[in-house]
Design a protein around this motif. Structure first.
Motif, PDB file in Angstrom:
ATOM      1  N   PHE A  93      -1.449   9.887  12.113  1.00  0.00           N
ATOM      2  CA  PHE A  93      -1.259   9.126  13.354  1.00  0.00           C
ATOM      3  C   PHE A  93       0.198   8.736  13.594  1.00  0.00           C
ATOM      4  N   LEU A  94       1.024   8.783  12.557  1.00  0.00           N
ATOM      5  CA  LEU A  94       2.454   8.523  12.716  1.00  0.00           C
ATOM      6  C   LEU A  94       3.297   9.786  12.517  1.00  0.00           C
ATOM      7  N   GLY A  95       2.627  10.926  12.501  1.00  0.00           N
ATOM      8  CA  GLY A  95       3.320  12.200  12.304  1.00  0.00           C
ATOM      9  C   GLY A  95       2.720  12.955  11.144  1.00  0.00           C
ATOM     10  N   ASN A  96       2.782  14.286  11.201  1.00  0.00           N
ATOM     11  CA  ASN A  96       2.108  15.117  10.207  1.00  0.00           C
ATOM     12  C   ASN A  96       2.599  14.870   8.780  1.00  0.00           C
ATOM     13  N   GLU A  97       3.860  14.538   8.600  1.00  0.00           N
ATOM     14  CA  GLU A  97       4.415  14.407   7.256  1.00  0.00           C
ATOM     15  C   GLU A  97       4.910  12.986   6.967  1.00  0.00           C
ATOM     16  N   PHE A  98       4.503  12.028   7.787  1.00  0.00           N
ATOM     17  CA  PHE A  98       5.022  10.668   7.641  1.00  0.00           C
ATOM     18  C   PHE A  98       4.758  10.101   6.248  1.00  0.00           C
ATOM     19  N   PHE A  99       3.509  10.200   5.783  1.00  0.00           N
ATOM     20  CA  PHE A  99       3.159   9.612   4.496  1.00  0.00           C
ATOM     21  C   PHE A  99       3.618  10.465   3.314  1.00  0.00           C
ATOM     22  N   GLN A 100       4.194  11.618   3.587  1.00  0.00           N
ATOM     23  CA  GLN A 100       4.700  12.463   2.510  1.00  0.00           C
ATOM     24  C   GLN A 100       6.176  12.219   2.226  1.00  0.00           C
ATOM     25  N   THR A 101       6.813  11.363   3.019  1.00  0.00           N
ATOM     26  CA  THR A 101       8.208  11.024   2.771  1.00  0.00           C
ATOM     27  C   THR A 101       8.299  10.134   1.533  1.00  0.00           C
ATOM     28  N   PRO A 102       9.431  10.132   0.849  1.00  0.00           N
ATOM     29  CA  PRO A 102       9.541   9.344  -0.393  1.00  0.00           C
ATOM     30  C   PRO A 102       9.211   7.866  -0.204  1.00  0.00           C
ATOM     31  N   GLU A 103       9.575   7.301   0.944  1.00  0.00           N
ATOM     32  CA  GLU A 103       9.356   5.881   1.166  1.00  0.00           C
ATOM     33  C   GLU A 103       7.878   5.512   1.273  1.00  0.00           C
ATOM     34  N   PHE A 104       7.033   6.487   1.641  1.00  0.00           N
ATOM     35  CA  PHE A 104       5.612   6.192   1.853  1.00  0.00           C
ATOM     36  C   PHE A 104       4.696   7.016   0.944  1.00  0.00           C
ATOM     37  N   ALA A 105       5.279   7.649  -0.066  1.00  0.00           N
ATOM     38  CA  ALA A 105       4.481   8.473  -0.978  1.00  0.00           C
ATOM     39  C   ALA A 105       3.440   7.647  -1.718  1.00  0.00           C
ATOM     40  N   HIS A 106       3.749   6.368  -1.995  1.00  0.00           N
ATOM     41  CA  HIS A 106       2.788   5.521  -2.706  1.00  0.00           C
ATOM     42  C   HIS A 106       1.563   5.237  -1.830  1.00  0.00           C
ATOM     43  N   ILE A 107       1.769   5.162  -0.520  1.00  0.00           N
ATOM     44  CA  ILE A 107       0.638   4.988   0.388  1.00  0.00           C
ATOM     45  C   ILE A 107      -0.166   6.280   0.470  1.00  0.00           C
ATOM     46  N   ASP A 108       0.518   7.411   0.445  1.00  0.00           N
ATOM     47  CA  ASP A 108      -0.166   8.705   0.465  1.00  0.00           C
ATOM     48  C   ASP A 108      -1.101   8.824  -0.733  1.00  0.00           C
ATOM     49  N   ARG A 109      -0.631   8.366  -1.888  1.00  0.00           N
ATOM     50  CA  ARG A 109      -1.476   8.413  -3.089  1.00  0.00           C
ATOM     51  C   ARG A 109      -2.670   7.464  -2.949  1.00  0.00           C
ATOM     52  N   LEU A 110      -2.445   6.309  -2.326  1.00  0.00           N
ATOM     53  CA  LEU A 110      -3.555   5.379  -2.068  1.00  0.00           C
ATOM     54  C   LEU A 110      -4.617   6.046  -1.199  1.00  0.00           C
ATOM     55  N   LEU A 111      -4.205   6.727  -0.149  1.00  0.00           N
ATOM     56  CA  LEU A 111      -5.150   7.382   0.749  1.00  0.00           C
ATOM     57  C   LEU A 111      -5.883   8.514   0.043  1.00  0.00           C
ATOM     58  N   ASP A 112      -5.218   9.170  -0.908  1.00  0.00           N
ATOM     59  CA  ASP A 112      -5.898  10.191  -1.718  1.00  0.00           C
ATOM     60  C   ASP A 112      -7.014   9.550  -2.539  1.00  0.00           C
ATOM     61  N   ARG A 113      -6.720   8.381  -3.130  1.00  0.00           N
ATOM     62  CA  ARG A 113      -7.724   7.712  -3.964  1.00  0.00           C
ATOM     63  C   ARG A 113      -8.906   7.227  -3.141  1.00  0.00           C
ATOM     64  N   ALA A 114      -8.677   6.999  -1.844  1.00  0.00           N
ATOM     65  CA  ALA A 114      -9.742   6.497  -0.967  1.00  0.00           C
ATOM     66  C   ALA A 114     -10.770   7.566  -0.623  1.00  0.00           C
ATOM     67  N   ASP A 115     -10.602   8.754  -1.143  1.00  0.00           N
ATOM     68  CA  ASP A 115     -11.518   9.867  -0.862  1.00  0.00           C
ATOM     69  C   ASP A 115     -12.960   9.496  -1.182  1.00  0.00           C
ATOM     70  N   ARG A 116     -13.166   8.647  -2.191  1.00  0.00           N
ATOM     71  CA  ARG A 116     -14.519   8.224  -2.577  1.00  0.00           C
ATOM     72  C   ARG A 116     -14.791   6.769  -2.236  1.00  0.00           C
ATOM     73  N   GLY A 117     -13.866   6.137  -1.510  1.00  0.00           N
ATOM     74  CA  GLY A 117     -14.035   4.743  -1.130  1.00  0.00           C
ATOM     75  C   GLY A 117     -13.503   3.804  -2.192  1.00  0.00           C
ATOM     76  N   LEU A 118     -12.676   2.843  -1.785  1.00  0.00           N
ATOM     77  CA  LEU A 118     -12.109   1.860  -2.704  1.00  0.00           C
ATOM     78  C   LEU A 118     -12.551   0.471  -2.286  1.00  0.00           C
ATOM     79  N   LEU A 119     -13.013  -0.322  -3.245  1.00  0.00           N
ATOM     80  CA  LEU A 119     -13.446  -1.690  -2.990  1.00  0.00           C
ATOM     81  C   LEU A 119     -12.441  -2.657  -3.589  1.00  0.00           C
ATOM     82  N   PHE A 120     -11.910  -3.555  -2.749  1.00  0.00           N
ATOM     83  CA  PHE A 120     -10.986  -4.591  -3.183  1.00  0.00           C
ATOM     84  C   PHE A 120     -11.636  -5.955  -2.939  1.00  0.00           C
TER      85      PHE A 120
END
Length: 285
Positions: A93-120
């Motif tokens: 939603f912010l661009g095809n490679e937005f979350f793949q930039t170094p500044e947002f790579a940690h969020i990209d990994r979070l979204l990968d982990r959400a593949d099975r649902g995360l409960l906080f």
């Protein structure tokens, strides 16, 4: 039927959805390509995420990956009005490679982990919910920044739990003929009844023997194990949210004998229903 595909349509001039959901009209078992963040402000009920079925309570937050089937069924109690804050957005939603930039790579990994649902849940969630409460008074641009800050905070929290099993994500997407979806839908709707293997096999359009092999191949457990997990999940909700007698809960969840209920409950949770209720009471006290 398969989980209903829901088309998410953002409001004009928005690339994401933010809404307050009163949880009065459940959408049922459904999926969509958008990532979803749902914070339960108030209320309780049952949460279905992939092959996970558990009671939900207020002040928990769930992050769902793309196309992960889910459903929330709230209990409408007179003294608490169910309410949830929901954010939905496509990964691009912010661009095809937005979350793949170094500044947002940690969020990209979070979204990968959400593949099975995360409960906080718990105290570590307080900074996140404080941000979410600011959304109603913010402009669209400010809301985007807040969403990013929320995702940033979530990526730093280690106290989370994955909801669906590892086998669900891989095998669910591998199964494309709709049989597993139909069986899930049927089981979620009918688990309180005396379901037989023949009935489940008929829903899948298979013989009993073929269905048993097919279901275990795609879920890595037997259908009886899956059915009992759903029944135990619902029993946990009743033990937490009601004062009903354990025998009454046993029959309401579809078990035919109290001894079988106790045995199956302990196999899934590690505790007897009585000890489970006592543990919850101690934690709440």
């Amino acid at each position: 039927m398969a989980p209903r595909f829901v088309k998410i349509i953002p409001a004009a001039a928005h690339s994401y959805v933010y809404k307050v959901d009163r949880m009065q009209n459940p959408t049922g078992w459904h999926s969509h390509p958008e990532i979803e963040l749902l914070w339960v402000v108030s209320g309780s009920g049952t949460r279905f995420v992939g092959d996970s079925i558990e009671p939900f309570q207020e002040q928990e937050l769930v992050l769902l990956g793309e196309n992960l089937p889910h459903s929330w069924q709230a209990e409408n109690l007179t003294d608490e009005r169910p309410e949830a804050v929901v954010i939905q957005f496509q990964r691009t939603f912010l661009g095809n490679e937005f979350f793949q930039t170094p500044e947002f790579a940690h969020i990209d990994r979070l979204l990968d982990r959400a593949d099975r649902g995360l409960l906080f849940s718990g105290e570590t969630l307080s900074p996140v919910t404080a941000l979410l409460t600011q959304l109603p008074t913010q402009s669209a641009l400010e809301q985007v920044f807040t969403i990013l800050r929320v995702l940033d905070r979530l990526s730093t929290i280690d106290a989370y739990r994955t909801l669906a099993r590892p086998s669900f994500s891989a095998d669910y997407h591998r199964s494309t003929d709709g049989r597993i979806d139909r069986v899930y839908e049927f089981t979620i709707a009918q688990f309180g009844q005396n379901i037989t293997l023949r009935q489940a096999a008929e829903v899948a359009g298979l013989t009993e023997a073929s269905f048993c092999r097919y279901f275990k191949l795609h879920t890595r457990r037997t259908y009886v194990e899956f059915l009992n997990e759903i029944r135990v999940g619902y029993a946990c909700k009743l033990l937490i949210t009601t004062n009903r007698d354990i025998t009454q809960i046993c029959y309401e969840c579809g078990f035919l004998t109290l001894s079988n209920f106790n045995r199956r409950f302990k196999r899934v949770t590690g505790l007897t229903p009585t000890h489970y209720r006592e543990r919850i009471s101690q934690n709440q006290g």
